[in-house]
Design a protein around this motif. Structure first.
Motif, PDB file in Angstrom:
ATOM      1  N   GLN A 240     -20.280 -35.816  69.818  1.00  0.00           N
ATOM      2  CA  GLN A 240     -19.044 -35.744  69.986  1.00  0.00           C
ATOM      3  C   GLN A 240     -18.583 -36.655  70.327  1.00  0.00           C
ATOM      4  O   GLN A 240     -18.790 -37.535  70.907  1.00  0.00           O
ATOM      5  N   ALA A 241     -18.589 -37.841  69.035  1.00  0.00           N
ATOM      6  CA  ALA A 241     -18.080 -38.925  69.153  1.00  0.00           C
ATOM      7  C   ALA A 241     -16.882 -39.308  69.114  1.00  0.00           C
ATOM      8  O   ALA A 241     -16.423 -40.136  69.146  1.00  0.00           O
ATOM      9  N   GLY A 242     -15.554 -37.982  69.223  1.00  0.00           N
ATOM     10  CA  GLY A 242     -14.297 -38.780  69.687  1.00  0.00           C
ATOM     11  C   GLY A 242     -13.402 -38.426  67.624  1.00  0.00           C
ATOM     12  O   GLY A 242     -13.334 -37.213  67.520  1.00  0.00           O
ATOM     13  N   GLY A 243     -12.553 -39.069  67.912  1.00  0.00           N
ATOM     14  CA  GLY A 243     -11.411 -38.585  66.815  1.00  0.00           C
ATOM     15  C   GLY A 243     -12.133 -39.374  65.647  1.00  0.00           C
ATOM     16  O   GLY A 243     -12.324 -40.123  65.761  1.00  0.00           O
ATOM     17  N   PRO A 244     -11.235 -38.938  64.727  1.00  0.00           N
ATOM     18  CA  PRO A 244     -11.652 -39.354  62.907  1.00  0.00           C
ATOM     19  C   PRO A 244     -11.990 -41.371  62.668  1.00  0.00           C
ATOM     20  O   PRO A 244     -13.139 -40.897  61.941  1.00  0.00           O
ATOM     21  N   ALA A 245     -10.975 -41.955  63.130  1.00  0.00           N
ATOM     22  CA  ALA A 245     -11.929 -43.373  63.471  1.00  0.00           C
ATOM     23  C   ALA A 245     -13.175 -43.810  64.071  1.00  0.00           C
ATOM     24  O   ALA A 245     -13.584 -44.477  63.690  1.00  0.00           O
ATOM     25  N   GLN A 246     -13.705 -43.089  65.116  1.00  0.00           N
ATOM     26  CA  GLN A 246     -14.831 -42.973  65.661  1.00  0.00           C
ATOM     27  C   GLN A 246     -15.896 -42.677  65.442  1.00  0.00           C
ATOM     28  O   GLN A 246     -17.013 -43.088  64.969  1.00  0.00           O
ATOM     29  N   ARG A 247     -15.750 -41.089  64.900  1.00  0.00           N
ATOM     30  CA  ARG A 247     -16.753 -40.300  63.830  1.00  0.00           C
ATOM     31  C   ARG A 247     -16.831 -41.326  62.541  1.00  0.00           C
ATOM     32  O   ARG A 247     -18.462 -41.094  61.869  1.00  0.00           O
ATOM     33  N   ALA A 248     -15.830 -42.083  62.177  1.00  0.00           N
ATOM     34  CA  ALA A 248     -15.803 -42.393  60.492  1.00  0.00           C
ATOM     35  C   ALA A 248     -16.953 -43.712  60.925  1.00  0.00           C
ATOM     36  O   ALA A 248     -17.644 -44.181  60.149  1.00  0.00           O
ATOM     37  N   TRP A 250     -19.261 -44.194  63.672  1.00  0.00           N
ATOM     38  CA  TRP A 250     -20.341 -43.469  64.273  1.00  0.00           C
ATOM     39  C   TRP A 250     -20.752 -43.930  62.291  1.00  0.00           C
ATOM     40  O   TRP A 250     -22.010 -44.124  63.045  1.00  0.00           O
ATOM     41  N   LEU A 251     -20.402 -43.211  61.821  1.00  0.00           N
ATOM     42  CA  LEU A 251     -21.518 -42.510  60.191  1.00  0.00           C
ATOM     43  C   LEU A 251     -21.700 -44.043  59.503  1.00  0.00           C
ATOM     44  O   LEU A 251     -22.911 -43.966  59.761  1.00  0.00           O
ATOM     45  N   ALA A 252     -20.622 -44.991  59.509  1.00  0.00           N
ATOM     46  CA  ALA A 252     -21.102 -46.198  59.323  1.00  0.00           C
ATOM     47  C   ALA A 252     -21.858 -46.647  60.169  1.00  0.00           C
ATOM     48  O   ALA A 252     -22.951 -47.641  59.309  1.00  0.00           O
ATOM     49  N   ALA A 253     -21.954 -47.295  61.488  1.00  0.00           N
ATOM     50  CA  ALA A 253     -22.802 -47.414  61.911  1.00  0.00           C
ATOM     51  C   ALA A 253     -24.281 -47.044  61.750  1.00  0.00           C
ATOM     52  O   ALA A 253     -25.181 -47.410  61.638  1.00  0.00           O
ATOM     53  N   HIS A 254     -24.744 -45.606  61.566  1.00  0.00           N
ATOM     54  CA  HIS A 254     -25.711 -44.729  60.924  1.00  0.00           C
ATOM     55  C   HIS A 254     -26.424 -44.980  60.218  1.00  0.00           C
ATOM     56  O   HIS A 254     -27.751 -44.587  59.857  1.00  0.00           O
ATOM     57  N   ILE A 255     -25.528 -44.043  59.029  1.00  0.00           N
ATOM     58  CA  ILE A 255     -25.620 -43.851  57.724  1.00  0.00           C
ATOM     59  C   ILE A 255     -27.183 -44.693  56.717  1.00  0.00           C
ATOM     60  O   ILE A 255     -28.134 -43.938  56.296  1.00  0.00           O
ATOM     61  N   ASP A 256     -27.075 -45.841  57.267  1.00  0.00           N
ATOM     62  CA  ASP A 256     -28.247 -46.605  56.774  1.00  0.00           C
ATOM     63  C   ASP A 256     -29.551 -46.100  57.292  1.00  0.00           C
ATOM     64  O   ASP A 256     -30.635 -46.469  56.624  1.00  0.00           O
ATOM     65  N   SER A 257     -29.613 -45.709  58.454  1.00  0.00           N
ATOM     66  CA  SER A 257     -30.287 -45.732  59.553  1.00  0.00           C
ATOM     67  C   SER A 257     -31.160 -44.412  59.142  1.00  0.00           C
ATOM     68  O   SER A 257     -32.575 -44.022  60.070  1.00  0.00           O
ATOM     69  N   LEU A 258     -30.097 -43.066  58.071  1.00  0.00           N
ATOM     70  CA  LEU A 258     -31.295 -42.046  58.810  1.00  0.00           C
ATOM     71  C   LEU A 258     -32.063 -41.738  57.097  1.00  0.00           C
ATOM     72  O   LEU A 258     -31.832 -42.982  56.207  1.00  0.00           O
ATOM     73  N   PRO A 259     -32.927 -40.820  57.301  1.00  0.00           N
ATOM     74  CA  PRO A 259     -33.871 -41.059  56.746  1.00  0.00           C
ATOM     75  C   PRO A 259     -33.803 -40.337  55.114  1.00  0.00           C
ATOM     76  O   PRO A 259     -32.620 -39.939  54.693  1.00  0.00           O
ATOM     77  N   GLY A 260     -33.932 -41.397  53.987  1.00  0.00           N
ATOM     78  CA  GLY A 260     -33.993 -41.140  52.974  1.00  0.00           C
ATOM     79  C   GLY A 260     -32.545 -41.211  51.824  1.00  0.00           C
ATOM     80  O   GLY A 260     -32.098 -41.833  53.023  1.00  0.00           O
ATOM     81  N   SER A 261     -32.514 -40.204  51.491  1.00  0.00           N
ATOM     82  CA  SER A 261     -30.926 -39.706  50.931  1.00  0.00           C
ATOM     83  C   SER A 261     -30.211 -38.768  51.045  1.00  0.00           C
ATOM     84  O   SER A 261     -31.170 -37.517  51.403  1.00  0.00           O
ATOM     85  N   ARG A 502     -26.935 -41.280  70.391  1.00  0.00           N
ATOM     86  CA  ARG A 502     -25.939 -41.915  71.061  1.00  0.00           C
ATOM     87  C   ARG A 502     -24.611 -41.267  70.729  1.00  0.00           C
ATOM     88  O   ARG A 502     -24.382 -41.772  68.993  1.00  0.00           O
ATOM     89  N   ALA A 503     -23.664 -41.121  71.315  1.00  0.00           N
ATOM     90  CA  ALA A 503     -22.045 -41.321  71.039  1.00  0.00           C
ATOM     91  C   ALA A 503     -21.019 -42.009  70.827  1.00  0.00           C
ATOM     92  O   ALA A 503     -20.467 -41.678  70.148  1.00  0.00           O
ATOM     93  N   ASP A 504     -21.389 -42.782  71.406  1.00  0.00           N
ATOM     94  CA  ASP A 504     -20.790 -43.974  71.896  1.00  0.00           C
ATOM     95  C   ASP A 504     -20.659 -44.730  69.991  1.00  0.00           C
ATOM     96  O   ASP A 504     -21.321 -44.978  69.728  1.00  0.00           O
ATOM     97  N   VAL A 505     -19.571 -45.224  70.138  1.00  0.00           N
ATOM     98  CA  VAL A 505     -19.177 -46.632  69.164  1.00  0.00           C
ATOM     99  C   VAL A 505     -19.057 -47.759  69.504  1.00  0.00           C
ATOM    100  O   VAL A 505     -17.557 -47.841  70.831  1.00  0.00           O
ATOM    101  N   ASP A 506     -19.412 -48.469  68.717  1.00  0.00           N
ATOM    102  CA  ASP A 506     -18.980 -50.106  69.233  1.00  0.00           C
ATOM    103  C   ASP A 506     -17.305 -50.103  69.143  1.00  0.00           C
ATOM    104  O   ASP A 506     -17.118 -49.764  68.002  1.00  0.00           O
ATOM    105  N   ALA A 507     -16.904 -50.813  69.918  1.00  0.00           N
ATOM    106  CA  ALA A 507     -15.562 -50.475  70.112  1.00  0.00           C
ATOM    107  C   ALA A 507     -15.166 -51.657  69.275  1.00  0.00           C
ATOM    108  O   ALA A 507     -13.207 -51.141  68.701  1.00  0.00           O
ATOM    109  N   ALA A 512     -11.971 -51.549  63.673  1.00  0.00           N
ATOM    110  CA  ALA A 512     -11.669 -51.989  62.493  1.00  0.00           C
ATOM    111  C   ALA A 512     -11.336 -51.106  61.612  1.00  0.00           C
ATOM    112  O   ALA A 512     -11.436 -50.678  60.285  1.00  0.00           O
ATOM    113  N   THR A 513     -12.383 -49.866  61.958  1.00  0.00           N
ATOM    114  CA  THR A 513     -12.488 -48.443  60.983  1.00  0.00           C
ATOM    115  C   THR A 513     -10.836 -48.220  61.520  1.00  0.00           C
ATOM    116  O   THR A 513     -10.738 -47.457  59.671  1.00  0.00           O
TER     117      THR A 513
END
Length: 706
Positions: A240-248, A250-261, A502-507, A512-513
């Motif tokens: 539950q990361a929040g509104g559209p900007a927070q979710r986007a 969150w994805l930008a911050a975590h996508i590289d750490s997800l396994p593979g493609s 974690r659901a929180d995102v760097d402010a 910026a997003t």
């Protein structure tokens, strides 16, 4: 006599020498090849359903039987299946919308007996040439008929495709002793029962059971194979990361750490494009994949993902059934699908040959609005359907384009109605269009009401999935009526093993997003061609539009992750003066507009719903831009337009709808409205403004629908 060793040998050709035929796969193959039975296989993704029908096809061909016909729903699925067939020494070809130039050759190969397998889209089954010239021979001589992704037969399934319901006609006309196999991975009890009813494969009494059953009353000695749906590699999480900007962010911050493609699913085309652009700006190797992506580009993007040349495809549901990357490392959803069936089907792409894959749902408050929109364009009312029937002649062929001006339905909904009526026998598709049959037709009100009720229940189930504290995999399996579901939790999901993310995102990143997503400005292309058939509505317009507006701009789309929510709020609240943030965004759009001629005047469109909003926006833009405020383009008192669904009716409703404005001579007019949907209001109003002397018209609105 066909033996299990024969099947094992073909499997090794198909999947490699390490592959071992399982008991349940052999049960299905033996039923089809040896006993020529009908079978319904409901098994999880990765069980090996395609192996069953390719092995059966090869064995039947070796026994002198005819080619296998596979009805397959998506181009990606067909491409993968043809490649798999060739590996097993099976001669296969497809007939679909992407290989039109090859159709005649494929038809000749079918008639010459050169093909072992023919894959066709359900839409081809009622193409007049195919239906009349090719299908009768196939129905009489086929070795096997396979209905892949059979849940598409069901109104409760992944997608409502009326053409799938034509398959029952094909099955009814099959020659003696031709086996039938229906397969799916995503079906609850309701879907299984509906598939059984539509295809005559299985029966309502089969639904609760699992394993292999002989079904009394389920057709000609029907076998049902229904297995468990647990996916031991999937780690399910809800963040539950929040509104559209927070979710986007969150994805930008975590996508590289997800396994593979992997795949990132969005609910709309606009969201897929926005997220792909956002991630690319930040250096991530991603691409958008939607229903609007050209077929050749889709194929290339699939290859890029398969070979890990991209980290992710940002996709709508257009990338779903049939895409096969066994080592897909993750599936992320930015927004929840409207049903557990659709969700399970999409997440099932991940972790098919890996020990672990991440499945993450990032839900949004706006998801339900998207669900409601898609539900609103479902099957229309009886009155509209009756108008379609009444518009058809019994002895004169009419194209879809010719029918469109006669009924108030847009092209896609009209085509859906015609297909349903064709299945029901009220109309018939022929070369060049459609004819009426004169057969009585009954609007199935109870069925559509049940469909709506089922949709509502499944939407609520997706909301419950987000908030449940029980095992998430067990929750999904329960929704799909998994016959092997037991009390033991999966032990892998965030509820069983604890949160992985974690659901929180760097402010700073979130801000910026948000700024990137909130960059206002979307170009709206001008209408270039009049809809056909206007003469039938008394309007003397045809061909190219030479007196319409130039391309326009809107602040954003209603489906945008950035401006969408804010614009929806402005447009759904009671009519009031435009807000300052919207004015600021509008000014930013105007500053960035690369127009050929700067506007000299502003004119607001008359509005029933938002006169204060539009008028105040026009006044503020005139003030800031030092433009002449020409007031409002008023509707004629005797000619206020009514809502209309298709283009011809919209043009007719708007023709001559406005009073001739004054003060237009040689002006370049910024024409202001609240929403641009089809573009016809702006087109028709611009014609009036130009006829009054304006040199050019530049459309501007708060929002575009899509």
């Amino acid at each position: 006599m066909v033996t299990r060793a024969d099947a094992q040998a073909i499997l090794e050709q198909l999947a490699g020498p390490q592959a071992v035929l399982r008991d349940d796969q052999w049960i299905a193959i033996e039923a089809l090849v040896v006993h020529r039975r009908r079978a319904l296989v409901v098994q999880r993704t990765g069980w090996g359903k395609s192996a069953v029908y390719f092995i059966a096809a090869k064995l039947l061909r070796a026994a002198g039987r005819g080619p296998t016909v596979i009805v397959s729903p998506l181009l990606a699925l067909m491409r993968n299946q043809v490649a798999a067939a060739e590996r097993a020494g099976v001669h296969a070809a497809t007939i679909n919308s992407s290989n039109v130039t090859e159709w005649d050759t494929v038809h000749r190969r079918v008639n010459a007996g050169e093909l072992d397998v023919l894959l066709v889209s359900p839409e081809r089954l009622n193409n007049p040439d195919f239906r009349d010239a090719v299908l009768p021979a196939l129905a009489a001589d086929a070795g096997l008929v396979v209905v892949d992704e059979a849940h598409c037969v069901s109104d409760w399934g992944h997608d409502f495709r009326p053409d799938y319901r034509r398959i029952r006609t094909l099955i009814a006309e099959l020659g003696e002793g031709i086996p039938v196999l229906a397969t799916t991975a995503t079906a609850n009890d309701r879907v299984v029962a509906d598939v059984a009813a539509q295809l005559g494969v299985g029966g309502a009494d089969d639904v609760p059971g699992g394993g292999a059953d002989d079904v009394p009353g389920g057709g000609a000695d029907t076998l049902v194979l229904r297995g468990g749906l647990d996916r031991e590699s999937l780690r399910l999480s809800v963040v539950q990361a929040g509104g559209p900007a927070q979710r986007a962010a969150w994805l930008a911050a975590h996508i590289d750490s997800l396994p593979g493609s992997g795949i990132v699913y969005t609910l709309t085309v606009a969201q897929a494009n926005d997220i792909a652009a956002l991630l690319r700006e930040q250096g991530h190797t991603v691409a958008a994949y939607t229903g609007g992506t050209e077929a050749a580009e889709r194929e290339q993007l699939e290859e890029d993902l398969i070979h890990n040349r991209v980290k992710a495809l940002i996709a709508t549901s257009a990338l779903g059934m049939g895409f096969d990357k066994p080592d897909l490392g993750f599936v992320v959803h930015l927004g929840a699908p409207s049903s557990p069936i659709a969700y399970y089907q999409q997440v099932g792409r991940a972790g098919r040959s890996t020990d672990s894959a991440e499945v993450i749902l990032l839900p949004g408050r706006e998801d339900a609005e998207v669900w409601r929109y898609f539900a609103s364009v479902a099957f229309p009312s009886e009155a509209l359907v009756r108008k379609v029937i009444d518009a058809l002649d019994l002895d004169r062929v009419q194209s879809t384009a010719a029918l469109e001006p006669l009924v108030d339905l847009n092209r896609s909904r009209l085509e859906m109605v015609l297909k349903v009526l064709d299945v029901d026998g009220a109309v018939r598709r022929v070369k060049g269009g459609w004819i009426g049959t004169g057969q009585p037709w009954v609007y199935d009100e109870p069925r559509y009401r049940r469909l709506e009720e089922a949709r509502n229940r499944e939407q609520q189930a997706m909301l419950d999935y987000q908030s449940t504290t029980e095992c998430r995999m067990s929750f999904l399996r329960k929704q799909l009526d998994d016959p092997e579901l037991g009390p033991q939790p999966c032990g892998r999901c965030d509820n069983c093993a604890g949160p992985q993310y974690r659901a929180d995102v760097d402010a700073g990143e979130a801000e910026a997003t948000r700024e990137r997503l909130m960059r206002p400005g979307v170009e709206v292309t001008a209408r270039k061609q009049w809809p056909s058939g206007l003469s039938k509505l008394g309007i003397d317009l045809s061909g190219r539009i030479n007196d319409g507006p130039s391309p326009g701009r809107v602040i954003g789309r209603l489906t945008d992750l950035g401006w969408g929510a804010r614009l929806r709020k402005q447009l759904t609240e009671p009519d009031a003066e435009v807000s300052e943030d919207v004015v600021g965004a509008a000014v930013a759009v105007l500053k960035a507009w690369d127009w050929a001629h700067r506007p000299t005047a502003v004119l607001a469109l008359d509005s029933v719903t938002h006169p204060i909003l539009i008028g105040s926006l026009a006044a503020r833009l005139a003030e800031v831009g030092r433009l002449d405020n020409l007031g409002v383009l008023h509707y004629s008192p005797e000619h206020r337009p009514v809502a209309a669904a298709n283009s011809a009716y919209r043009v007719a409703a708007l023709h001559g709808a406005w009073e001739r404005p004054a003060g237009m001579q040689d002006a370049t007019v910024l024409l202001v409205d609240d929403i641009i949907d089809t573009g016809w209001t702006m087109t028709m109003a611009a014609r009036m403004v130009r006829a009054a002397g304006a040199g050019d018209v530049l459309p501007f609105a708060l929002a575009a629908v899509s």
